[in-house]
Design a protein around this motif. Sequence first.
Motif, PDB file in Angstrom:
ATOM      1  N   ILE A 188      42.434  43.864  43.848  1.00 55.02           N
ATOM      2  CA  ILE A 188      41.308  43.263  43.123  1.00 55.02           C
ATOM      3  C   ILE A 188      40.184  42.899  44.099  1.00 55.02           C
ATOM      4  O   ILE A 188      39.001  43.177  43.849  1.00 55.02           O
ATOM      5  N   MET A 189      40.560  42.281  45.235  1.00 53.17           N
ATOM      6  CA  MET A 189      39.548  41.915  46.228  1.00 53.17           C
ATOM      7  C   MET A 189      38.918  43.154  46.854  1.00 53.17           C
ATOM      8  O   MET A 189      37.715  43.164  47.156  1.00 53.17           O
ATOM      9  N   ILE A 190      39.712  44.207  47.054  1.00 53.20           N
ATOM     10  CA  ILE A 190      39.157  45.463  47.589  1.00 53.20           C
ATOM     11  C   ILE A 190      38.120  46.030  46.633  1.00 53.20           C
ATOM     12  O   ILE A 190      37.052  46.484  47.044  1.00 53.20           O
ATOM     13  N   SER A 191      38.428  46.007  45.339  1.00 50.88           N
ATOM     14  CA  SER A 191      37.504  46.578  44.355  1.00 50.88           C
ATOM     15  C   SER A 191      36.200  45.795  44.276  1.00 50.88           C
ATOM     16  O   SER A 191      35.168  46.352  43.912  1.00 50.88           O
ATOM     17  N   ILE A 192      36.232  44.497  44.641  1.00 52.37           N
ATOM     18  CA  ILE A 192      35.018  43.679  44.549  1.00 52.37           C
ATOM     19  C   ILE A 192      34.202  43.757  45.838  1.00 52.37           C
ATOM     20  O   ILE A 192      32.999  44.027  45.818  1.00 52.37           O
ATOM     21  N   TYR A 193      34.845  43.517  46.977  1.00 47.89           N
ATOM     22  CA  TYR A 193      34.121  43.366  48.239  1.00 47.89           C
ATOM     23  C   TYR A 193      34.186  44.592  49.143  1.00 47.89           C
ATOM     24  O   TYR A 193      33.393  44.703  50.080  1.00 47.89           O
ATOM     25  N   PHE A 234      36.630  45.583  35.422  1.00 49.67           N
ATOM     26  CA  PHE A 234      36.621  44.254  34.816  1.00 49.67           C
ATOM     27  C   PHE A 234      35.838  43.248  35.646  1.00 49.67           C
ATOM     28  O   PHE A 234      35.266  42.299  35.095  1.00 49.67           O
ATOM     29  N   ALA A 235      35.803  43.429  36.959  1.00 47.43           N
ATOM     30  CA  ALA A 235      34.989  42.544  37.797  1.00 47.43           C
ATOM     31  C   ALA A 235      33.505  42.741  37.504  1.00 47.43           C
ATOM     32  O   ALA A 235      32.723  41.764  37.497  1.00 47.43           O
ATOM     33  N   SER A 236      33.095  43.979  37.250  1.00 45.76           N
ATOM     34  CA  SER A 236      31.690  44.218  36.896  1.00 45.76           C
ATOM     35  C   SER A 236      31.345  43.543  35.573  1.00 45.76           C
ATOM     36  O   SER A 236      30.191  43.129  35.369  1.00 45.76           O
ATOM     37  N   TYR A 237      32.333  43.409  34.684  1.00 42.05           N
ATOM     38  CA  TYR A 237      32.090  42.688  33.430  1.00 42.05           C
ATOM     39  C   TYR A 237      31.896  41.184  33.696  1.00 42.05           C
ATOM     40  O   TYR A 237      30.959  40.566  33.173  1.00 42.05           O
ATOM     41  N   ALA A 276      46.853  42.752  31.163  1.00 41.53           N
ATOM     42  CA  ALA A 276      47.285  41.837  32.214  1.00 41.53           C
ATOM     43  C   ALA A 276      46.436  42.004  33.471  1.00 41.53           C
ATOM     44  O   ALA A 276      46.087  41.022  34.138  1.00 41.53           O
ATOM     45  N   MET A 277      46.084  43.263  33.800  1.00 41.94           N
ATOM     46  CA  MET A 277      45.205  43.495  34.955  1.00 41.94           C
ATOM     47  C   MET A 277      43.836  42.891  34.713  1.00 41.94           C
ATOM     48  O   MET A 277      43.209  42.347  35.632  1.00 41.94           O
ATOM     49  N   CYS A 278      43.375  42.963  33.492  1.00 40.93           N
ATOM     50  CA  CYS A 278      42.079  42.371  33.140  1.00 40.93           C
ATOM     51  C   CYS A 278      42.111  40.857  33.338  1.00 40.93           C
ATOM     52  O   CYS A 278      41.199  40.275  33.947  1.00 40.93           O
ATOM     53  N   VAL A 279      43.155  40.214  32.861  1.00 40.73           N
ATOM     54  CA  VAL A 279      43.249  38.753  32.981  1.00 40.73           C
ATOM     55  C   VAL A 279      43.356  38.331  34.446  1.00 40.73           C
ATOM     56  O   VAL A 279      42.717  37.363  34.875  1.00 40.73           O
ATOM     57  N   GLN A 287      45.303  50.222  39.511  1.00 43.55           N
ATOM     58  CA  GLN A 287      45.002  48.790  39.546  1.00 43.55           C
ATOM     59  C   GLN A 287      43.635  48.526  40.146  1.00 43.55           C
ATOM     60  O   GLN A 287      42.867  47.700  39.636  1.00 43.55           O
ATOM     61  N   CYS A 288      43.301  49.212  41.236  1.00 42.35           N
ATOM     62  CA  CYS A 288      42.000  49.019  41.869  1.00 42.35           C
ATOM     63  C   CYS A 288      40.872  49.492  40.960  1.00 42.35           C
ATOM     64  O   CYS A 288      39.810  48.851  40.883  1.00 42.35           O
ATOM     65  N   THR A 289      41.091  50.587  40.263  1.00 37.01           N
ATOM     66  CA  THR A 289      40.067  51.107  39.355  1.00 37.01           C
ATOM     67  C   THR A 289      39.801  50.141  38.214  1.00 37.01           C
ATOM     68  O   THR A 289      38.638  49.815  37.902  1.00 37.01           O
ATOM     69  N   LEU A 290      40.852  49.661  37.585  1.00 38.26           N
ATOM     70  CA  LEU A 290      40.681  48.726  36.470  1.00 38.26           C
ATOM     71  C   LEU A 290      40.062  47.414  36.939  1.00 38.26           C
ATOM     72  O   LEU A 290      39.225  46.829  36.250  1.00 38.26           O
TER      73      LEU A 290
END
Length: 632
Positions: free
Chosen positions: A487-492, A395-398, A584-587, A388-391
């Motif tokens: 998701i927040m971990i993968s971004i910040y 997608f956040a970089s997109y 779903a993870m992307c959305v 989940q963190c990887t995906l």
Amino acid sequence: MARKSAIPPSYYGEPHKFDPTFRGPVHHRGCTDVLCCVIFVIVILGYIVLGTVGELRSLTYASAERVVNKAILFYFNILQCANPTVLINLQCPTTQVIQTLFANYLSFCLSWIALYLALYASLSFLFTPAVCIQVGITSLLDAKEVGIKIFEDYASSWFWILIILIGVADLSLIFILLLRFTAGFLFWMVIFGVIAALGYGIWHCYWEYSSLKGKPDSDITISDIGFQTDFRVYLQLSQTWLIFMISLAVIEAIIILVLIFLRNRVRIAIALLKEGSKAIGCIMSTLFYPIITFLLLAICIAYWAVTAVFLASSGDAVYKVMSTLPNCKYTNLTCDPESNVTKLCPGSQCTFAFYGGESLYHRYIFVLQLCNLLVFLWLVNFTIALGQCTLAGAFASYYWALRKPADIPPCPLASSFGRALRYHTGSLAFGALILSIVQFIRIILEYLDHKLKGAHNAFTRFLLCCLKCCFWCLEHFIKFMNRNAYIMISIYGKNFCASARDAFFLLMRNVMRVAVLDKVTDFLLFLGKLLISGSVGVLAFFFFTRQIPVIQEEVPSLNYYWVPLLTVIFGSYMIAHGFFNVYAMCVDTLFLCFCEDLERNDGSPSKPYNMPPGLHRILDKTDQAGKKYSVS
């Protein structure tokens, strides 16, 4: 763009401020939750040590002394039996200790092993060998024949099953990519279909109610007749159809009111679904990441199963007296298999009971099994969290790329995987541990519920039921929060607690959008799974039953056509489920980025939005209509 909140922003945290240097997932970050990472590594090393303890040979290698006079015990070396020659000849090359009446038992067990392997190859399902013990001769021979026929069906149809499942993967990919054009159409078409169906139901109930109103005995109330096993009796009452009509009318009114007042949020949800399809189209490698997750999960499950067998087989065999006579006072006493126990009680025999010992290690086998289960849950949840963190990072970089796809960094999936594994192993392990503990408690509650099935204490059963319900809700809530925290971990790149807090506050500031997006996404994905597995199942039915004239000659001869049919249906659903999980993870990732985008920027030239044009147009239309976007 003016956005006001009915709740003070400080109540659910301060909204994010504009940062001109923010361009997506932070690259310069440090390690988080290091202590949990160290504990996680130590636990894995201890788990490896735990897996090397035990005596698996007690189950796989039988000595003649242990199986003498045991007519229905079966032992073989499963490690040497798992080779291609076994699947061809259905005969294990190792020495067997087995009596003449059970000479065919081996081929039966190996045919089922071959069946599991065929399922593993065709469905990407986990192979788990069955433990063959104590079956009657007649049922055994029948089961053997059925097992061999099923194996023959797989042997003759595996090529077509594989082709169909590859086609399902292509169909799932096409469905996801086409959602950018069909998401809105599918949603509104089904919604209007539901409204029309409810309208017809209301009319039908009114017609039945009017028809029964003048008939004798139709005005009797439901409370007057009480409970009836024949439910057709209730359909003869006008009150029943009146209740149906009112219920359908209320449901119809609620759906219409929700669509009227939440139509803009529904449009945003549909736009996010379309954007998710575009994001996957730009980062196609994300669709293949579930293969890595599956391989890691297969390793975890296989190691857990082997460790459980090792622990269960540790120690010496313990034999107890078993008698067919109910009054034998020596029943359940330990005995020596070499002794003649028939002297104690007629009809008694010395039967193997379990493996055990008197050492401290053997006294705590049950505790070690519980530890094995807890660590297994931890590893499984960590594997899912890593995916989940990887995906989410990819997608956040997109989303935060100002010009899509030109500004998307190279290899976004590999970069996100490296960041998650290098910097955030501790955070992912922390979130996985919390979820694992809750799941572990749920398993214990289920075990207690099974043990207390015959209990007559109503209060105990009620308390256990309440606890199970509470922990079920807690587990689903933690799964939801963990997903957004990753998701927040993968971004910040913050630690787990800080990321979970930021995600919770952000979701609460956009709670109505969360509810609408979640339901719209679940609805469309469920519709997609149903559409793909159902259509492929129907096509496979016509194919394997030779009802397609064009390729009728190519269909293999089958003993049971439902064997490949059920395999195709289940495999289609699992493949679609794997693809749609990525979607779903992307959305979900795009949604959190969208909410932050609204808080950070205002759409002006100095603070431009990063959102795609489709979402931007929806916001512009809302502003032109005089609507005010609330952060709630």
